[in-house]
Design a protein around this motif. Structure first.
Motif, mmCIF file in Angstrom:
data_model
loop_
_atom_site.group_PDB
_atom_site.id
_atom_site.type_symbol
_atom_site.label_atom_id
_atom_site.label_comp_id
_atom_site.label_asym_id
_atom_site.label_seq_id
_atom_site.Cartn_x
_atom_site.Cartn_y
_atom_site.Cartn_z
ATOM 1 N N GLU A 1 45.998 90.249 74.353
ATOM 2 C CA GLU A 1 46.930 90.928 75.411
ATOM 3 C C GLU A 1 46.216 92.380 75.337
ATOM 4 O O GLU A 1 46.079 92.858 76.622
ATOM 5 N N ILE A 2 46.357 93.001 74.246
ATOM 6 C CA ILE A 2 45.811 94.459 74.373
ATOM 7 C C ILE A 2 44.470 94.382 74.926
ATOM 8 O O ILE A 2 44.066 95.372 75.625
ATOM 9 N N ALA A 3 43.748 93.431 74.550
ATOM 10 C CA ALA A 3 42.348 93.562 75.043
ATOM 11 C C ALA A 3 42.160 93.450 76.567
ATOM 12 O O ALA A 3 41.160 93.577 77.164
ATOM 13 N N GLY A 4 43.372 92.905 77.170
ATOM 14 C CA GLY A 4 43.327 92.919 78.584
ATOM 15 C C GLY A 4 43.290 91.447 79.281
ATOM 16 O O GLY A 4 43.166 91.168 80.233
ATOM 17 N N PHE A 5 43.248 90.407 78.403
ATOM 18 C CA PHE A 5 43.393 89.170 78.905
ATOM 19 C C PHE A 5 44.697 88.536 79.467
ATOM 20 O O PHE A 5 45.706 89.055 78.866
ATOM 21 N N THR A 6 44.642 87.624 80.387
ATOM 22 C CA THR A 6 45.940 87.009 80.825
ATOM 23 C C THR A 6 45.590 85.381 80.827
ATOM 24 O O THR A 6 44.716 85.021 80.181
ATOM 25 N N ASP A 7 46.671 84.817 81.099
ATOM 26 C CA ASP A 7 46.776 83.247 80.904
ATOM 27 C C ASP A 7 46.299 82.569 79.743
ATOM 28 O O ASP A 7 45.378 81.750 79.574
ATOM 29 N N ILE A 8 46.640 83.274 78.449
ATOM 30 C CA ILE A 8 46.120 82.960 77.396
ATOM 31 C C ILE A 8 46.750 81.882 76.697
ATOM 32 O O ILE A 8 48.053 81.479 76.803
ATOM 33 N N ALA A 9 45.958 80.663 76.283
ATOM 34 C CA ALA A 9 46.657 79.575 75.909
ATOM 35 C C ALA A 9 45.939 79.063 74.447
ATOM 36 O O ALA A 9 44.767 79.181 74.278
ATOM 37 N N PHE A 10 46.786 78.194 73.661
ATOM 38 C CA PHE A 10 46.371 77.927 72.524
ATOM 39 C C PHE A 10 46.300 76.394 72.285
ATOM 40 O O PHE A 10 47.616 75.806 72.884
ATOM 41 N N LYS A 11 45.427 75.745 71.994
ATOM 42 C CA LYS A 11 45.264 74.042 71.662
ATOM 43 C C LYS A 11 44.623 74.003 70.313
ATOM 44 O O LYS A 11 43.740 74.494 69.893
ATOM 45 N N ARG A 12 45.624 73.311 69.560
ATOM 46 C CA ARG A 12 45.106 72.669 68.124
ATOM 47 C C ARG A 12 43.951 71.746 68.052
ATOM 48 O O ARG A 12 44.485 70.683 69.019
ATOM 49 N N VAL A 13 43.094 71.920 67.239
ATOM 50 C CA VAL A 13 42.155 70.634 67.327
ATOM 51 C C VAL A 13 42.002 70.281 65.533
ATOM 52 O O VAL A 13 41.746 71.320 64.781
ATOM 53 N N ASP A 14 42.311 69.145 65.271
ATOM 54 C CA ASP A 14 42.039 68.585 64.020
ATOM 55 C C ASP A 14 40.745 67.809 64.017
ATOM 56 O O ASP A 14 40.279 67.329 64.771
ATOM 57 N N ALA A 15 40.031 68.135 62.759
ATOM 58 C CA ALA A 15 38.811 67.441 62.627
ATOM 59 C C ALA A 15 38.280 67.224 61.276
ATOM 60 O O ALA A 15 38.612 68.159 60.308
ATOM 61 N N LYS A 16 37.714 66.300 60.911
ATOM 62 C CA LYS A 16 36.865 66.087 59.542
ATOM 63 C C LYS A 16 35.621 66.785 59.689
ATOM 64 O O LYS A 16 34.951 66.803 60.591
ATOM 65 N N VAL A 17 35.212 67.680 58.657
ATOM 66 C CA VAL A 17 34.126 68.445 58.756
ATOM 67 C C VAL A 17 33.099 68.120 57.618
ATOM 68 O O VAL A 17 33.688 67.939 56.273
ATOM 69 N N LEU A 18 31.868 68.092 57.736
ATOM 70 C CA LEU A 18 30.905 67.996 56.691
ATOM 71 C C LEU A 18 31.030 69.095 55.699
ATOM 72 O O LEU A 18 30.897 70.187 55.899
ATOM 73 N N VAL A 19 31.170 68.815 54.361
ATOM 74 C CA VAL A 19 31.189 69.809 53.331
ATOM 75 C C VAL A 19 30.017 69.569 52.563
ATOM 76 O O VAL A 19 29.761 70.488 51.485
ATOM 77 N N GLY A 20 28.999 68.642 52.626
ATOM 78 C CA GLY A 20 27.773 68.353 51.714
ATOM 79 C C GLY A 20 27.302 67.133 51.782
ATOM 80 O O GLY A 20 28.170 65.935 52.384
ATOM 81 N N ARG A 21 26.098 66.819 51.486
ATOM 82 C CA ARG A 21 25.508 65.597 51.613
ATOM 83 C C ARG A 21 25.841 64.775 50.435
ATOM 84 O O ARG A 21 26.080 63.279 50.538
ATOM 85 N N ASP A 22 26.164 65.378 49.276
ATOM 86 C CA ASP A 22 26.936 64.686 47.921
ATOM 87 C C ASP A 22 27.339 65.775 47.099
ATOM 88 O O ASP A 22 27.691 66.786 47.728
ATOM 89 N N ILE A 23 27.900 65.334 46.146
ATOM 90 C CA ILE A 23 28.699 66.363 45.206
ATOM 91 C C ILE A 23 28.084 67.547 44.912
ATOM 92 O O ILE A 23 28.349 68.603 45.220
ATOM 93 N N GLU A 24 26.626 67.534 44.625
ATOM 94 C CA GLU A 24 26.079 68.583 44.043
ATOM 95 C C GLU A 24 25.772 69.448 45.343
ATOM 96 O O GLU A 24 25.865 70.764 44.915
ATOM 97 N N ASP A 25 25.583 68.888 46.534
ATOM 98 C CA ASP A 25 25.363 69.838 47.701
ATOM 99 C C ASP A 25 26.530 70.417 47.950
ATOM 100 O O ASP A 25 26.650 71.733 48.363
ATOM 101 N N ALA A 26 27.751 69.718 47.869
ATOM 102 C CA ALA A 26 29.036 70.378 48.436
ATOM 103 C C ALA A 26 29.337 71.484 47.594
ATOM 104 O O ALA A 26 29.923 72.466 47.899
ATOM 105 N N VAL A 27 29.166 71.187 46.097
ATOM 106 C CA VAL A 27 29.417 72.364 45.221
ATOM 107 C C VAL A 27 28.834 73.443 45.306
ATOM 108 O O VAL A 27 29.209 74.643 45.344
#
Length: 299
Positions: free
Chosen positions: A212-238
């Motif tokens: 709002e301070i930056a000057g925007f109007t019609d501001i809306a928030f929508k939640r998005v849940d998703a699984k994300v990749l953290v690595g090909r395997d344990i070593e990659d993830a670490v």
């Protein structure tokens, strides 16, 4: 009509780039490139959930802020069609080379990439639509960055940006950080960082006020849940966690102590990732983001 390839998008030359820009280019960019398979393969689940919903008209001029490796810019180029144009901007030129290669490989002629820091300001009224995926959270001055995004929109133009929600909703980043901090101290106030951090826009009320301070109007928030990749395997993830994000920042700032305790930390993180869901050739964890949309007021 197109934006000239020689157009200087920044409103004025930058005498001294932000130290954050240097940090991204010198420290983080090589790590992001090393784990591009995680960042693009995982984080794209959030943009894939929202990009088809965006109201993008054929022929639109679009700016992709913090475009990274260029995958979202390429998608937006398809949405606006050959009569439109997409500009992907990022402070890391090394990222942009991947976008340029992607555009050339797929013969996408209505997208181009420019190195720049939007927080320094841009020319007014160039774009119909501005998009950012997980980039605005790192603005050193959030209001200034958001205002620059609004200013470069035409009157009535739209903004859509994706940011992470609260830490508790993002165990893919926080679980590893909590484990690492069992062995190492939290970074001090003088630590070299990527900026305010991935959760700087997690609070809806605070972020709405900034917009709002930056000057925007019609501001809306929508939640998005998703699984994300953290690595090909344990070593990659670490290794990914020790390179990037809150766990990586803690490990990097601890210096010699981190290397001394590396075996213990790796063992503890490996135990964490043994409990993580394995599918589609990798390890996946829960994450949650906001899609925030807004408008530049019409004259």
């Amino acid at each position: 009509m197109t934006i000239s390839m020689n157009t200087n998008l920044l409103a004025s030359p930058v005498d001294q780039p932000s130290p954050l820009v240097d940090f991204w280019n010198q420290i983080l960019a090589p790590k992001f490139i090393r784990y591009r398979h995680v960042l693009v393969g995982g984080l794209s689940r959030h943009s894939e959930a929202v990009l088809p919903q965006l109201d993008i008209e054929s022929g639109s001029r679009i700016l992709d802020v913090g475009c990274g490796f260029g995958d979202t810019a390429a998608y937006l180029a398809g949405r606006t069609g050959p009569s439109g144009e997409v500009v992907g901007i990022d402070c890391c030129n090394a990222f942009l080379d991947f976008g340029r290669d992607l555009a050339e490989q797929h013969r996408i002629h209505n997208v181009r990439f420019a190195e720049g820091d939007i927080e320094q300001g841009m020319d007014e009224g160039l774009f119909d639509f501005v998009f950012a995926r997980f980039g605005t959270m790192f603005f050193s001055n959030p209001v200034a960055g958001l205002r620059a995004m609004r200013v470069c929109l035409k009157p009535g133009g739209e903004l859509a940006h994706i940011v992470w929600r609260q830490r508790a909703d993002n165990p893919w980043l926080i679980a590893a950080r909590d484990i690492v901090r069992q062995f190492l101290p939290a970074p001090g106030a003088d630590a070299l960082t990527c900026g305010p951090g991935p959760f700087s826009m997690a609070d809806e009320e605070t972020t709405r006020t900034r917009m709002e301070i930056a000057g925007f109007t019609d501001i809306a928030f929508k939640r998005v849940d998703a699984k994300v990749l953290v690595g090909r395997d344990i070593e990659d993830a670490v290794n990914f966690q020790l390179a990037i994000g809150p766990a990586g920042e803690t490990f990097r700032e601890a210096g010699a102590l981190a290397e001394q305790r590396r075996p213990e930390i790796v063992a503890a993180l490996s135990e964490l990732f043994r409990e993580v869901e394995a599918r589609e050739g990798g390890l996946w964890m829960d994450s949650s983001s906001w899609l925030i949309t807004a408008r530049n007021p019409a004259i």
